[in-house]
Design an enzyme around this catalytic site. Structure first.
Site, PDB file in Angstrom:
ATOM      1  N   HIS A  42     -43.158  -7.936  14.022  1.00  0.00           N
ATOM      2  CA  HIS A  42     -43.981  -6.726  14.088  1.00  0.00           C
ATOM      3  C   HIS A  42     -43.652  -5.974  15.376  1.00  0.00           C
ATOM      4  CE1 HIS A  42     -47.388  -4.035  13.762  1.00  0.00           C
ATOM      5  NE2 HIS A  42     -47.674  -4.303  15.029  1.00  0.00           N
ATOM      6  N   MET A  46     -18.656   0.128  -8.955  1.00  0.00           N
ATOM      7  CA  MET A  46     -17.552   0.568  -8.081  1.00  0.00           C
ATOM      8  C   MET A  46     -18.067   0.579  -6.653  1.00  0.00           C
ATOM      9  SD  MET A  46     -15.664   3.517 -10.234  1.00  0.00           S
ATOM     10  CE  MET A  46     -14.388   3.109 -11.419  1.00  0.00           C
ATOM     11  N   LEU A  47     -18.124  -0.592  -6.050  1.00  0.00           N
ATOM     12  CA  LEU A  47     -18.656  -0.723  -4.698  1.00  0.00           C
ATOM     13  C   LEU A  47     -17.716  -1.560  -3.848  1.00  0.00           C
ATOM     14  CD1 LEU A  47     -22.398  -1.448  -5.566  1.00  0.00           C
ATOM     15  CD2 LEU A  47     -21.439   0.675  -4.634  1.00  0.00           C
ATOM     16  N   SER A  83      -9.679   3.259  -7.570  1.00  0.00           N
ATOM     17  CA  SER A  83     -10.086   4.349  -8.468  1.00  0.00           C
ATOM     18  C   SER A  83      -9.820   5.706  -7.820  1.00  0.00           C
ATOM     19  CB  SER A  83     -11.582   4.223  -8.771  1.00  0.00           C
ATOM     20  OG  SER A  83     -12.329   4.372  -7.576  1.00  0.00           O
ATOM     21  N   GLU A 133       0.863  -1.198   0.000  1.00  0.00           N
ATOM     22  CA  GLU A 133       0.000   0.000   0.000  1.00  0.00           C
ATOM     23  C   GLU A 133       0.890   1.236   0.000  1.00  0.00           C
ATOM     24  OE1 GLU A 133      -3.374   0.942  -0.238  1.00  0.00           O
ATOM     25  OE2 GLU A 133      -2.345   2.890  -0.217  1.00  0.00           O
TER      26      GLU A 133
HETATM   27  P1  FAD Z   1      -9.630   1.329  -3.279  1.00  0.00           P
HETATM   28  O1  FAD Z   1     -10.444   1.314  -2.055  1.00  0.00           O
HETATM   29  O2  FAD Z   1      -9.614   2.553  -4.116  1.00  0.00           O
HETATM   30  O3  FAD Z   1      -8.148   0.985  -2.809  1.00  0.00           O
HETATM   31  C1  FAD Z   1      -7.070   0.985  -3.685  1.00  0.00           C
HETATM   32  C2  FAD Z   1      -5.817   1.186  -2.881  1.00  0.00           C
HETATM   33  O4  FAD Z   1      -4.698   0.928  -3.721  1.00  0.00           O
HETATM   34  C3  FAD Z   1      -5.612   2.596  -2.353  1.00  0.00           C
HETATM   35  O5  FAD Z   1      -5.336   2.567  -0.979  1.00  0.00           O
HETATM   36  C4  FAD Z   1      -4.410   3.117  -3.126  1.00  0.00           C
HETATM   37  O6  FAD Z   1      -3.595   4.012  -2.373  1.00  0.00           O
HETATM   38  C5  FAD Z   1      -3.667   1.839  -3.406  1.00  0.00           C
HETATM   39  N1  FAD Z   1      -2.760   1.899  -4.555  1.00  0.00           N
HETATM   40  C6  FAD Z   1      -3.040   2.353  -5.795  1.00  0.00           C
HETATM   41  N2  FAD Z   1      -1.980   2.195  -6.604  1.00  0.00           N
HETATM   42  C7  FAD Z   1      -1.010   1.626  -5.837  1.00  0.00           C
HETATM   43  C8  FAD Z   1       0.309   1.199  -6.105  1.00  0.00           C
HETATM   44  N3  FAD Z   1       0.856   1.286  -7.328  1.00  0.00           N
HETATM   45  N4  FAD Z   1       1.033   0.677  -5.084  1.00  0.00           N
HETATM   46  C9  FAD Z   1       0.497   0.549  -3.836  1.00  0.00           C
HETATM   47  N5  FAD Z   1      -0.749   0.924  -3.547  1.00  0.00           N
HETATM   48  C10 FAD Z   1      -1.495   1.448  -4.538  1.00  0.00           C
HETATM   49  N6  FAD Z   1     -18.830   1.875  -1.746  1.00  0.00           N
HETATM   50  C11 FAD Z   1     -19.755   1.169  -1.065  1.00  0.00           C
HETATM   51  O7  FAD Z   1     -19.913  -0.029  -1.326  1.00  0.00           O
HETATM   52  N7  FAD Z   1     -20.497   1.743  -0.052  1.00  0.00           N
HETATM   53  C12 FAD Z   1     -20.352   3.051   0.269  1.00  0.00           C
HETATM   54  O8  FAD Z   1     -21.027   3.530   1.173  1.00  0.00           O
HETATM   55  C13 FAD Z   1     -19.411   3.818  -0.442  1.00  0.00           C
HETATM   56  N8  FAD Z   1     -19.237   5.121  -0.148  1.00  0.00           N
HETATM   57  C14 FAD Z   1     -18.292   5.840  -0.821  1.00  0.00           C
HETATM   58  C15 FAD Z   1     -18.154   7.185  -0.517  1.00  0.00           C
HETATM   59  C16 FAD Z   1     -17.225   7.957  -1.184  1.00  0.00           C
HETATM   60  C17 FAD Z   1     -17.074   9.412  -0.837  1.00  0.00           C
HETATM   61  C18 FAD Z   1     -16.391   7.349  -2.169  1.00  0.00           C
HETATM   62  C19 FAD Z   1     -15.337   8.150  -2.874  1.00  0.00           C
HETATM   63  C20 FAD Z   1     -16.525   6.019  -2.493  1.00  0.00           C
HETATM   64  C21 FAD Z   1     -17.492   5.254  -1.829  1.00  0.00           C
HETATM   65  N9  FAD Z   1     -17.697   3.905  -2.137  1.00  0.00           N
HETATM   66  C22 FAD Z   1     -18.643   3.187  -1.459  1.00  0.00           C
HETATM   67  C23 FAD Z   1     -16.917   3.226  -3.182  1.00  0.00           C
HETATM   68  C24 FAD Z   1     -15.778   2.382  -2.535  1.00  0.00           C
HETATM   69  O9  FAD Z   1     -14.965   3.231  -1.766  1.00  0.00           O
HETATM   70  C25 FAD Z   1     -14.953   1.696  -3.612  1.00  0.00           C
HETATM   71  O10 FAD Z   1     -15.799   0.950  -4.452  1.00  0.00           O
HETATM   72  C26 FAD Z   1     -13.936   0.765  -2.978  1.00  0.00           C
HETATM   73  O11 FAD Z   1     -13.072   1.461  -2.128  1.00  0.00           O
HETATM   74  C27 FAD Z   1     -13.124   0.050  -4.048  1.00  0.00           C
HETATM   75  O12 FAD Z   1     -12.210  -0.782  -3.427  1.00  0.00           O
HETATM   76  P2  FAD Z   1     -10.839  -1.205  -4.124  1.00  0.00           P
HETATM   77  O13 FAD Z   1     -10.186  -2.148  -3.172  1.00  0.00           O
HETATM   78  O14 FAD Z   1     -11.090  -1.660  -5.495  1.00  0.00           O
HETATM   79  O15 FAD Z   1      -9.995   0.134  -4.261  1.00  0.00           O
HETATM   80  P1  NAD Z   2     -22.171   8.277 -10.000  1.00  0.00           P
HETATM   81  O1  NAD Z   2     -21.885   7.545 -11.248  1.00  0.00           O
HETATM   82  O2  NAD Z   2     -22.977   7.656  -8.948  1.00  0.00           O
HETATM   83  O3  NAD Z   2     -22.906   9.652 -10.340  1.00  0.00           O
HETATM   84  C1  NAD Z   2     -22.384  10.577 -11.242  1.00  0.00           C
HETATM   85  C2  NAD Z   2     -23.534  11.440 -11.723  1.00  0.00           C
HETATM   86  O4  NAD Z   2     -22.992  12.533 -12.425  1.00  0.00           O
HETATM   87  C3  NAD Z   2     -24.504  10.718 -12.654  1.00  0.00           C
HETATM   88  O5  NAD Z   2     -25.819  10.914 -12.219  1.00  0.00           O
HETATM   89  C4  NAD Z   2     -24.238  11.372 -14.002  1.00  0.00           C
HETATM   90  O6  NAD Z   2     -25.373  11.412 -14.840  1.00  0.00           O
HETATM   91  C5  NAD Z   2     -23.801  12.767 -13.570  1.00  0.00           C
HETATM   92  N1  NAD Z   2     -22.994  13.488 -14.555  1.00  0.00           N
HETATM   93  C6  NAD Z   2     -22.018  12.992 -15.356  1.00  0.00           C
HETATM   94  N2  NAD Z   2     -21.525  13.972 -16.135  1.00  0.00           N
HETATM   95  C7  NAD Z   2     -22.182  15.119 -15.807  1.00  0.00           C
HETATM   96  C8  NAD Z   2     -22.132  16.473 -16.259  1.00  0.00           C
HETATM   97  N3  NAD Z   2     -21.289  16.836 -17.216  1.00  0.00           N
HETATM   98  N4  NAD Z   2     -22.948  17.374 -15.681  1.00  0.00           N
HETATM   99  C9  NAD Z   2     -23.827  17.008 -14.710  1.00  0.00           C
HETATM  100  N5  NAD Z   2     -23.921  15.740 -14.262  1.00  0.00           N
HETATM  101  C10 NAD Z   2     -23.111  14.812 -14.795  1.00  0.00           C
HETATM  102  O7  NAD Z   2     -20.725   8.739  -9.470  1.00  0.00           O
HETATM  103  P2  NAD Z   2     -20.296   9.367  -8.075  1.00  0.00           P
HETATM  104  O8  NAD Z   2     -21.461   9.860  -7.339  1.00  0.00           O
HETATM  105  O9  NAD Z   2     -19.170  10.294  -8.392  1.00  0.00           O
HETATM  106  O10 NAD Z   2     -19.721   8.103  -7.322  1.00  0.00           O
HETATM  107  C11 NAD Z   2     -18.594   7.385  -7.866  1.00  0.00           C
HETATM  108  C12 NAD Z   2     -18.647   5.944  -7.503  1.00  0.00           C
HETATM  109  O11 NAD Z   2     -18.489   5.773  -6.105  1.00  0.00           O
HETATM  110  C13 NAD Z   2     -19.952   5.326  -7.900  1.00  0.00           C
HETATM  111  O12 NAD Z   2     -19.687   4.307  -8.828  1.00  0.00           O
HETATM  112  C14 NAD Z   2     -20.523   4.742  -6.665  1.00  0.00           C
HETATM  113  O13 NAD Z   2     -20.917   3.421  -6.855  1.00  0.00           O
HETATM  114  C15 NAD Z   2     -19.410   4.819  -5.632  1.00  0.00           C
HETATM  115  N6  NAD Z   2     -20.018   5.265  -4.374  1.00  0.00           N
HETATM  116  C16 NAD Z   2     -20.889   4.441  -3.753  1.00  0.00           C
HETATM  117  C17 NAD Z   2     -21.540   4.852  -2.615  1.00  0.00           C
HETATM  118  C18 NAD Z   2     -22.504   3.937  -1.948  1.00  0.00           C
HETATM  119  O14 NAD Z   2     -22.480   2.757  -2.243  1.00  0.00           O
HETATM  120  N7  NAD Z   2     -23.354   4.406  -1.046  1.00  0.00           N
HETATM  121  C19 NAD Z   2     -21.325   6.120  -2.114  1.00  0.00           C
HETATM  122  C20 NAD Z   2     -20.457   6.956  -2.784  1.00  0.00           C
HETATM  123  C21 NAD Z   2     -19.801   6.504  -3.916  1.00  0.00           C
END
Ligand code: FAD
Ligand code: NAD
Length: 467
Positions: free
Chosen positions: A445, A319-320, A146, A33
């Site tokens: 319930h 992306m979850l 991502s 990491e």
């Molecule tokens: P990541 O969690 O992105 O982890 C990748 C890791 O790899 C990072 O720590 C990075 O530093 C490391 N890395 C990258 N390149 C290298 C390298 N070359 N060498 C060493 N380390 C490296 N998903 C949900 O399911 N529920 C939610 O409620 C939810 N809420 C979210 C809220 C926000 C604000 C955001 C931004 C995302 C949310 N997501 C949620 C999405 C969720 O965070 C991602 O889908 C998830 O983290 C993806 O997991 P991952 O393991 O693929 O990658």
């Molecule tokens: P998203 O794909 O959920 O939403 C992006 C939105 O932006 C879409 O509704 C799209 O139509 C809109 N959009 C795109 N281009 C635009 C433009 N030019 N002008 C106006 N609107 C535009 O993406 P996000 O909210 O950035 O989240 C990113 C990822 O992180 C998602 O894939 C999501 O699954 C994950 N995430 C998950 C959770 C959760 O599970 N509760 C919470 C946060 C993030």
């Protein structure tokens, strides 16, 4: 040179879970990491911190607007954003340290540094001080996740024009937060600041918010969020974002092609995320990317290089965090010669607004497009005794079932605790339950889950009891 059976690059929910399962299965496992804390986006700047702020802001909202109705009289509550952010950081700290504990317990060797391929079987770890070491590995799992994406004409200055990462660490409550993108991040973080007193305007390109979820959820959520004070500019394509001192102006075209503009003191850009592969040296190992920059994998999550696999946000699919986790387990078990399976149709999606939104399986729009013969059952949350007791009366549960066989094809809900309720739908669908099966199961319930039973009754011959 250290030697490992499996080297995992990236410690998010995909990577750390893959490492854990590999270790459980007896592989000598390394986890690399680049940041000093484990847990990736989800634990550090995603799922966990956003939910901590959502919970804090919801307490504030309740204290401000709902306590009096329950007969609790308090002085006008004040929002202390600095304390909320500090608490959020404490939660993140505890959660990421928990991952270190799990790695130690399972004897996973953790390397802090940038992981990059020297070849298909050699991964270099470059530490912050510039020193490096090479790990020799039989298998590698790419789990690098991502990063937020933006629009070509927007410069994220991380001060006023921000992504979710900065929105989780603001020093002040915005006066007017303009959110570009009415998806999950925009609505969750928009909700946080709306509850804390910001004016929030969401500019969305499509004609509805959360456009990939079932249309009924989008419609109901729009109604509820509007009632809470959120403003929406739908079918509006942003064309430029200009900062002028402490103010940011967004110019866009509405659906008639006319220019519209909105000005705020902060702009949150939440238009999706993009796979992260920078600095990985994939080319040295010969690993191919697809047309969207994701690591290309087959149905076994194997790249075009036989000993290298990839999981989570860096590959295709939702992306979850829970999808990334499933894939981590899948690859570890595949390497151990097992035959794991992931049912991608049954990965639930949740939006942690209040009320919460959740869905699994096919949406009604998808079924229509497929020309499937289906029936619909639905039930409003307000008809539940449980909802009236708590005061959470907004929302509905909708069940889509096969017209002929009655098999449940999709469950979509908006209401209190929908994020937890959706697990019942996933379980039922995993066992290929019919709507009739759900309708004949006893539901305690009074609970919100009774709405699932009632919607199932409604789907099977309009037999809902309390409507
Ligand atoms: P990541 O969690 O992105 O982890 C990748 C890791 O790899 C990072 O720590 C990075 O530093 C490391 N890395 C990258 N390149 C290298 C390298 N070359 N060498 C060493 N380390 C490296 N998903 C949900 O399911 N529920 C939610 O409620 C939810 N809420 C979210 C809220 C926000 C604000 C955001 C931004 C995302 C949310 N997501 C949620 C999405 C969720 O965070 C991602 O889908 C998830 O983290 C993806 O997991 P991952 O393991 O693929 O990658
Ligand atoms: P998203 O794909 O959920 O939403 C992006 C939105 O932006 C879409 O509704 C799209 O139509 C809109 N959009 C795109 N281009 C635009 C433009 N030019 N002008 C106006 N609107 C535009 O993406 P996000 O909210 O950035 O989240 C990113 C990822 O992180 C998602 O894939 C999501 O699954 C994950 N995430 C998950 C959770 C959760 O599970 N509760 C919470 C946060 C993030």
């Amino acid at each position: 040179m250290s030697q490992f059976d499996v080297t995992v690059i990236g410690s998010g929910p995909g990577g750390y879970v893959a490492a854990l399962r590999c270790a459980q299965l007896g592989f000598k496992t390394a986890l690399i990491e680049k940041y000093s804390t484990l847990g990736g986006t989800c634990l550090n700047v995603g799922c966990i911190p956003s939910k901590a702020l959502l919970d804090s802001s919801e307490h504030f909202e309740n204290a401000k607007h709902n306590f009096a109705n329950h007969g609790i009289i308090i002085n006008e509550p004040q929002a202390d954003l600095a304390r909320m952010v500090a608490r959020k950081n404490e939660v993140v700290d505890q959660t990421t340290k928990g991952i270190n504990f799990l790695m130690d317990k399972n004897k996973v060797t953790v390397f802090e540094g940038l992981g990059s391929f020297e070849s298909a079987t050699q991964v270099k770890v470059t530490k912050n001080d510039g020193s490096s070491e090479i790990l020799e590995t039989k298998y590698a799992i790419v789990a690098t996740g991502s990063k937020p994406s933006t629009l070509p004409f927007i410069t994220i200055d991380k001060e006023r024009i921000i992504t979710s990462t900065e929105a989780l660490n603001l020093k002040e409550i915005p006066k007017h937060l303009v959110v570009i993108g009415g998806g999950v991040i925009g609505l969750e973080l928009g909700s946080v600041y709306l509850r804390l007193g910001s004016q929030v305007t969401v500019v969305e390109y499509m004609d509805k918010i959360i456009p990939t979820m079932d249309g009924a959820l989008s419609k109901e959520l729009t109604k509820v969020l509007k009632k809470q004070g959120m403003k929406f500019m739908l079918s509006t394509g942003v064309q430029s974002v200009e900062r002028n001192g402490d103010s940011v102006k967004i110019t866009a075209k509405d659906k008639k092609g006319e220019e519209v503009s909105v000005e705020g003191d902060y702009v949150l850009v939440s238009v999706g995320r993009k796979p992260f592969t920078e600095g990985l040296g994939l080319e040295k190992a010969g690993v191919e990317l697809d047309e969207r920059g994701r690591v290309k994998v087959n149905d076994h999550l194997q790249t075009n290089v036989a000993n290298i696999y990839a999981i989570g946000d860096v590959v295709k699919g939702a992306m979850l965090a829970h999808k990334a986790e499933e894939e981590g387990v899948f690859v570890a078990e595949t390497l151990a010669g097992q035959k794991p399976h992931i049912n991608y149709n049954l990965i639930p999606g949740v939006v942690y607004t209040w009320p919460e939104v959740a869905g699994v399986g096919k949406t009604e729009e998808q079924l229509k497009e497929e020309g499937a013969a289906y029936k619909v059952g639905s039930f409003p949350m307000r008809a539940l005794g449980r909802s009236r007791a708590s005061g959470d009366i907004d929302g509905l549960i909708k069940i889509l079932a096969d017209e002929k066989t009655d098999e449940v094809l999709g469950v979509h809900m908006i209401g209190a605790r929908a994020a937890d309720l959706i697990a019942e739908a996933v379980t039922a669908m995993e066992f290929r339950a019919s709507a009739e099966d759900i309708s004949r199961m006893s539901h305690a319930h009074p609970t919100y889950a009774e709405a699932i039973k009632e919607a199932a009754l409604d789907a099977t011959g309009k037999r809902a009891l309390h409507m």
